[in-house]
Design an enzyme around this catalytic site. Structure first.
Site, PDB file in Angstrom:
ATOM      1  CB  ILE A 164       1.613   2.730  -0.313  1.00  0.00           C
ATOM      2  CG1 ILE A 164       2.449   1.405  -0.510  1.00  0.00           C
ATOM      3  CG2 ILE A 164       2.412   4.098  -0.473  1.00  0.00           C
ATOM      4  CD1 ILE A 164       2.968   1.376  -1.961  1.00  0.00           C
TER       5      ILE A 164
ATOM      6  CG  ASP B 167      -3.603  -1.640  -2.814  1.00  0.00           C
ATOM      7  OD1 ASP B 167      -4.298  -0.883  -2.421  1.00  0.00           O
ATOM      8  OD2 ASP B 167      -3.435  -2.890  -2.986  1.00  0.00           O
ATOM      9  CG  HIS B 168      -4.824   5.414  -0.412  1.00  0.00           C
ATOM     10  ND1 HIS B 168      -3.709   5.479   0.730  1.00  0.00           N
ATOM     11  CD2 HIS B 168      -5.227   6.636  -0.378  1.00  0.00           C
ATOM     12  CE1 HIS B 168      -3.653   6.617   1.019  1.00  0.00           C
ATOM     13  NE2 HIS B 168      -4.587   7.174   0.462  1.00  0.00           N
ATOM     14  NE  ARG B 169      -6.244  -2.917  -1.142  1.00  0.00           N
ATOM     15  CZ  ARG B 169      -6.231  -4.157  -1.681  1.00  0.00           C
ATOM     16  NH1 ARG B 169      -7.380  -4.962  -1.260  1.00  0.00           N
ATOM     17  NH2 ARG B 169      -5.619  -4.603  -2.727  1.00  0.00           N
TER      18      ARG B 169
END
Length: 566
Positions: free
Chosen positions: A542, A538-540
């Site tokens: 990490i 989850d790019h939010r």
């Protein structure tokens, strides 16, 4: 002839239950057991039958009202003496409060079971706990018992969990009180109306406030009923989707309603809660304006499409946009012979969870490889010793142990993002989920405290959980609480894939089949067994650099498992 006020009977402890249908009108001549009104709670729908025959003088309620046990619903003109051969009580009068309806031969099919075997004792009474309406299912298996004898519970607390071929459901407590005894256990099968135990609740004589309430109710009953005009519920504004036109604005000639007045079954309300949908904005298509599952799904599709259109309009240079057009229904029978089969319960649950995660989580996948040549040699050397201890030492326990070690090294992967999108929950435990392929669909049992267990312990626990998954014996607590998931396709094949994050986790590791490859050691090419790794995150929560460090560290640990000792 005399008039009698018909009241709401015992409805299983529910209060403020919504009336979804009025089945009679003033002037109607009805028989005993004819339906007067239909109620709907979060647990079930139920018909309220007429306790005796007669002529309807006045209907004292309307659709959308909420009622509780003892509330007046119909004024009925009845003959004195007997009705249809059934013995009745004297006609009700103002001097006889809370006149009980005549005894019924049998309850209607959907009526909630009334508590039985009441025994007053010192202001308390013991009542039977019965299985409520199961929606037509017979002999449903109990998969979890949530309480024990002696427990104090509140109304609506879960007592047992049932599972049928169609769905799982919790059976809530109809009252608050103390569990006296349970007569069922996990694995038993029950049907609607079966007694599952007894509980002790506050008795009618032990609370003076109850007597005061009864006096007030009687005084209210003696007052003449005045029909008040019902003000129309204010039209709610649809929630904004980042400035997107509301999906209901795209549905012509539809006025939003107060969600409390929406007619929808428990399964539909549960689906709406899972998807975050306000039922007041959903256009109903069922009978009597009842909202169906298809209506909720259509609303969500429209919301996604509207959001995509707004994003495309705001950034016209972007190609394609984010709109998701609906897939048209196709008559495949025109091309050849077909057969339609409904999706199983697990498949549908998995599809819903994966779809929700894919729509909510901005996925990025980091790819890497691990040299497991030495690890595989060690595993084969220890295989017999592990079998002597009752464990099957496959590569997967090594993956679980290595991932648990990496989560301690990189705690930013052991978090969850709360619904507000602004708060991270950092976890001080390491539970690893393992995706298991079963004939009924994907299941993810969880190995708890994997960082504190040996390889042999992990291998034994994984074997036990895998067996339970294949036989549908997994308990709820064996599939919840995961921090990180591993999805291994190594036994099947492939070189890489993009696994979907198992939200609310923030990362998942995909493992593909290891292959021998020539690897340059600085002076020559050497044959090495290389395992592909695919880390979706989850790019939010990490960033890409941390993901690259995580996979590199994990590859180093798998290349030389002695690092686990450091």
């Amino acid at each position: 002839m005399s008039s009698e006020i018909i009241k709401v009977p015992d409805i299983g402890g529910d209060t403020d239950v919504e009336i979804i249908e009025i089945a009679v009108s003033e002037g109607d001549v009805i028989e005993a057991e004819d339906t007067l009104i239909t109620l709907e709670s979060d647990k079930a729908s139920m018909d309220v039958p007429a306790p005796k025959g007669g002529k309807v003088l006045k209907v004292l309620v309307k659709e959308g009202d909420t009622v509780s046990e003892g509330d007046d619903i119909v004024e009925l003109e009845v003959e004195g003496g007997t009705d249809g051969g059934e013995e009745t009580s004297a006609p009700a009068s103002d001097s006889q409060p809370n006149d009980a309806p005549a005894k019924q031969d049998k309850p209607t099919q959907e009526a909630a079971p009334a508590p039985a075997a009441k025994k007053a004792s010192g202001g308390k009474q013991t009542v039977d706990i019965k299985v409520p309406d199961l929606g037509g299912s017979d002999s449903v298996e109990i998969i979890e018992v949530a309480v024990s004898a002696g427990d104090e519970v509140n109304a609506e607390d879960t007592l047992i969990t049932l599972e049928s071929d169609k769905a799982s459901m919790d059976v809530p407590s109809p009252h608050g009180g103390k569990i006296v005894a349970l007569t069922v256990k996990e694995g038993d099968s029950v049907s609607e109306g079966d007694v599952i135990g007894q509980m002790e609740i506050a008795g009618e004589g032990g609370d003076t406030s109850a007597e005061e309430d009864a006096s007030q109710a009687q005084a209210a009953a003696e007052e003449p009923v005045v029909e008040k005009p019902v003000a129309e519920a204010p039209v709610k504004q649809a929630p904004s989707l980042e400035g997107t036109p509301s999906p209901e604005a795209q549905i012509a000639d539809y006025q939003q309603r107060d969600s409390k007045l929406v007619h929808a079954g428990p399964a539909v309300r549960m689906l709406a809660r899972e998807l975050g949908v306000d039922l007041g904005f959903v256009k109903p298509s069922g009978p009597k304006d009842r909202v169906l599952k298809e209506d909720v799904q259509a609303y969500v599709k429209q919301a996604i499409a509207n959001q995509g259109e707004a994003q495309t309009a705001a950034a016209p240079a972007a190609s394609g946009g984010a709109g998701i057009p609906a897939i048209p229904d196709v008559d495949f029978s025109q091309f050849g012979e077909v057969e339609e089969k409904p999706m199983g319960r697990l498949l549908k649950m998995g599809a819903t969870n994966l779809h929700r995660s894919w729509l909510n989580v901005p996925h990025v996948t980091q790819f890497d490889e691990a040299d497991i040549t030495e690890l595989e040699s060690f595993r084969k050397a220890m295989k017999a010793e592990a079998e002597a201890q009752g464990a099957k030492l496959t590569p997967l326990p090594f993956m679980v142990k290595a991932c648990a070690f990496a989560l301690r090294k990189f705690p930013q992967f052991n978090v969850s993002l709360k619904g507000d999108g602004e708060t991270l929950v950092w976890k001080n435990y390491v539970h690893i989920g393992i995706a298991v392929d079963t004939p009924d669909g994907l299941m993810v049992p969880v190995v708890r405290n994997a960082d504190k267990k040996s390889l042999i312990e992990i291998a034994k626990e994984m074997a036990e959980l895998g067996k339970k998954a294949q036989t549908k014996k997994l308990k709820r607590d064996e599939m919840t609480g995961g921090c990180f998931t591993i999805s291994s396709l190594g036994s099947i094949g492939g070189t890489a894939f993009t696994p979907i994050v198992n939200a609310p986790e923030v990362a998942i590791l995909g493992v593909s089949k290891a292959q021998m490859k020539p690897v340059w050691d600085g002076s020559a090419f050497q044959p090495r067994l290389m395992m592909p790794l695919s880390l979706s995150y989850d790019h939010r929560a990490i960033n890409g650099a941390d993901a690259a460090r995580f996979t590199a560290f994990l590859a180093d640990v798998l290349t030389d498992i002695r690092r686990l000792l450091l």
